[in-house]
Design a protein around this motif. Structure first.
Motif, PDB file in Angstrom:
ATOM      1  N   UNK A  92      91.329  10.433  59.730  1.00 48.25           N
ATOM      2  CA  UNK A  92      90.971  11.406  58.708  1.00 48.25           C
ATOM      3  C   UNK A  92      92.197  12.101  58.144  1.00 48.25           C
ATOM      4  N   UNK A  93      92.059  12.495  56.879  1.00 45.50           N
ATOM      5  CA  UNK A  93      93.116  13.188  56.150  1.00 45.50           C
ATOM      6  C   UNK A  93      92.497  14.425  55.524  1.00 45.50           C
ATOM      7  N   UNK A  94      93.230  15.512  55.559  1.00 36.92           N
ATOM      8  CA  UNK A  94      92.812  16.751  54.894  1.00 36.92           C
ATOM      9  C   UNK A  94      93.977  17.208  54.038  1.00 36.92           C
ATOM     10  N   UNK A  99      94.969  14.312  60.022  1.00 38.49           N
ATOM     11  CA  UNK A  99      94.381  15.253  60.973  1.00 38.49           C
ATOM     12  C   UNK A  99      93.627  14.466  62.043  1.00 38.49           C
ATOM     13  N   UNK A 100      93.537  15.062  63.215  1.00 35.92           N
ATOM     14  CA  UNK A 100      92.770  14.442  64.288  1.00 35.92           C
ATOM     15  C   UNK A 100      93.415  13.194  64.846  1.00 35.92           C
ATOM     16  N   UNK A 101      92.646  12.459  65.598  1.00 35.95           N
ATOM     17  CA  UNK A 101      93.103  11.245  66.261  1.00 35.95           C
ATOM     18  C   UNK A 101      92.906  10.042  65.348  1.00 35.95           C
ATOM     19  N   UNK A 102      93.927   9.249  65.229  1.00 38.32           N
ATOM     20  CA  UNK A 102      93.855   8.012  64.454  1.00 38.32           C
ATOM     21  C   UNK A 102      93.793   6.840  65.416  1.00 38.32           C
ATOM     22  N   UNK A 103      93.061   5.818  65.050  1.00 38.46           N
ATOM     23  CA  UNK A 103      92.909   4.628  65.885  1.00 38.46           C
ATOM     24  C   UNK A 103      93.602   3.453  65.211  1.00 38.46           C
ATOM     25  N   UNK A 104      94.338   2.650  66.012  1.00 39.20           N
ATOM     26  CA  UNK A 104      95.104   1.521  65.507  1.00 39.20           C
ATOM     27  C   UNK A 104      94.673   0.264  66.244  1.00 39.20           C
TER      28      UNK A 104
END
Length: 181
Positions: A92-94, A99-104
């Motif tokens: 997510x982007x704000x 923002x928050x946790x990114x998954x790869x």
């Protein structure tokens, strides 16, 4: 004041882009196309600003990127895909900031790590992801080849053994020649 459609064509007669205007501002859905006629990007403008979901497609027509915009800024979920259709990363982007946790993910669908292990997205430094995800090299080289851009007259620099150096050389050519991939 523009009202209606704005279209541009490639020299071969195929559509390059279509925009809708209302009262001089981009309003409504837009589409970009590759020179071969395959859709390159779609999205929506509201009173001149990007709003909602925008999608970018690879040269084969598969989804490459899905981003969410609010008032012309990245705001919401973003996803990027490998050329084989597998999810590359999501998060997510704000206000155009991660923002928050990114998954790869690897190109076979296995998880790599979350954002505590990898940094970088368009709002930061996309090169970090490109160096880690070797599948991106195929798309970079395809974009250069399709755009007819060569290094030293011998095509993309395939002779290098060092993958990081090869990717850096391709990225340099991509940026130098404003190639969209």
């Amino acid at each position: 004041i523009l009202d209606g459609y704005d279209m541009s064509y490639y020299p071969n007669g195929k559509i390059e882009y279509i925009f809708h205007y209302k009262n001089g501002l981009k309003n409504g859905e837009y589409s970009y196309y590759y020179e071969n006629g395959i859709k390159k990007a779609t999205g929506t403008f509201v009173n001149g600003s990007l709003e909602g979901v925008a999608k970018r497609y690879n040269m084969k027509g598969g989804i490459k990127e899905i981003e969410t915009f609010k008032n012309d800024r990245l705001d919401g979920e973003c996803q990027m895909y490998y050329s084989n259709g597998q999810l590359k990363f999501k998060g997510n982007v704000k206000n155009s900031q991660k923002v928050g946790t990114w998954e790869y993910y690897y190109s076979d669908g296995r998880a790599i790590a979350d954002s505590s292990d990898i940094t970088g997205y368009r709002a930061n430094n996309p090169r970090n992801i490109i160096f880690m995800l070797q599948d991106e090299l195929i798309e970079l080289m395809t974009a250069l080849y399709t755009a007819g851009i060569e290094k030293n007259g011998s095509g993309c620099p395939m002779q290098y053994d060092n993958l990081k150096k090869l990717i850096a050389e391709c990225m340099e050519l991509i940026e130098k020649n404003n190639v969209i991939y």
